[in-house]
Scaffold this motif. Structure first.
Motif, PDB file in Angstrom:
ATOM      1  N   MET A   1     -17.578   0.428 -10.621  1.00 45.61           N
ATOM      2  CA  MET A   1     -16.950   0.981  -9.148  1.00 45.61           C
ATOM      3  C   MET A   1     -16.551  -0.269  -8.263  1.00 45.61           C
ATOM      4  N   VAL A   4     -13.045  -1.248  -8.769  1.00 47.19           N
ATOM      5  CA  VAL A   4     -12.391  -0.313  -7.906  1.00 47.19           C
ATOM      6  C   VAL A   4     -12.307  -0.591  -6.277  1.00 47.19           C
ATOM      7  N   SER A   5     -13.450  -0.689  -5.774  1.00 49.44           N
ATOM      8  CA  SER A   5     -13.475  -0.784  -4.316  1.00 49.44           C
ATOM      9  C   SER A   5     -12.881  -2.181  -4.263  1.00 49.44           C
ATOM     10  N   ALA A   7     -10.385  -3.663  -5.541  1.00 46.39           N
ATOM     11  CA  ALA A   7      -8.815  -3.483  -5.669  1.00 46.39           C
ATOM     12  C   ALA A   7      -8.430  -2.688  -4.363  1.00 46.39           C
ATOM     13  N   ILE A   8      -9.076  -1.630  -4.135  1.00 46.70           N
ATOM     14  CA  ILE A   8      -8.716  -0.916  -2.879  1.00 46.70           C
ATOM     15  C   ILE A   8      -8.822  -2.015  -1.531  1.00 46.70           C
ATOM     16  N   PHE A  43      -0.233   4.741  -9.942  1.00 47.68           N
ATOM     17  CA  PHE A  43      -1.462   5.274 -10.174  1.00 47.68           C
ATOM     18  C   PHE A  43      -1.505   6.159 -11.793  1.00 47.68           C
ATOM     19  N   VAL A 102      -4.885   0.079  -9.291  1.00 45.72           N
ATOM     20  CA  VAL A 102      -6.185   0.941  -8.820  1.00 45.72           C
ATOM     21  C   VAL A 102      -6.368   1.959  -9.963  1.00 45.72           C
ATOM     22  N   TYR A 104      -5.579   1.899 -13.075  1.00 43.93           N
ATOM     23  CA  TYR A 104      -6.181   1.243 -14.375  1.00 43.93           C
ATOM     24  C   TYR A 104      -7.662   1.274 -14.261  1.00 43.93           C
ATOM     25  N   LEU A 105      -7.993   0.635 -13.125  1.00 48.95           N
ATOM     26  CA  LEU A 105      -9.412   0.317 -12.953  1.00 48.95           C
ATOM     27  C   LEU A 105     -10.230   1.699 -12.832  1.00 48.95           C
ATOM     28  N   SER A 106      -9.687   2.568 -12.159  1.00 51.95           N
ATOM     29  CA  SER A 106     -10.360   3.933 -11.717  1.00 51.95           C
ATOM     30  C   SER A 106     -10.769   4.586 -13.191  1.00 51.95           C
ATOM     31  N   TYR A 109     -13.399   2.651 -15.118  1.00 49.16           N
ATOM     32  CA  TYR A 109     -14.647   3.026 -14.473  1.00 49.16           C
ATOM     33  C   TYR A 109     -15.212   4.372 -15.104  1.00 49.16           C
TER      34      TYR A 109
END
Length: 118
Positions: A1, A4-5, A7-8, A43, A102, A104-106, A109
């Motif tokens: 997480m 993702v955080s 990256a955002i 996304f 985001v 991809y990383l989401s 995760y």
């Protein structure tokens, strides 16, 4: 997480600088819709469909992205909204890339979290 955080947060910071450099007002309804379409296209199609799941070939993914973006620009043309300039194209490319990262990383995760529980 954390990724993702990060990256955002970094994406929002870079979005501020991109909008300031290009003098784009993102807080009107037209730009919010355009940015949302680009972000969620990157996304889902690029981040999840191509880079994570490998369900789409790159050629098909690019055609899908171009079709959705072109459909949005054609709709703007018929509504007499002028959003076809170099500044907007740079902003749109940034939103696609940010959405791709985001997405991809989401998925990485979410799959890692559910994979640990199984």
């Amino acid at each position: 997480m954390k990724l993702v955080s990060i990256a955002i947060i970094i994406g929002f910071i870079l979005l501020y600088f991109v909008n300031a450099a290009l003098k784009i007002d993102i807080f009107n309804s037209e730009m919010l819709v355009h940015s949302g379409i680009r972000f969620f296209t990157g996304f889902t199609i690029l981040g999840i469909g191509y880079f994570y799941e490998h369900k789409l070939q790159l050629k098909i993914a690019i055609y899908l992205v171009l079709a959705l973006v072109l459909a949005d620009d054609v709709l703007d043309y018929f509504r007499h909204v002028d959003s076809f300039s170099a500044e907007y194209m740079i902003h749109n490319i940034y939103m696609l890339l940010w959405g791709c990262v985001v997405g991809y990383l989401s998925m990485r995760y979410l799959k890692g979290k559910t994979g640990d529980q199984l």
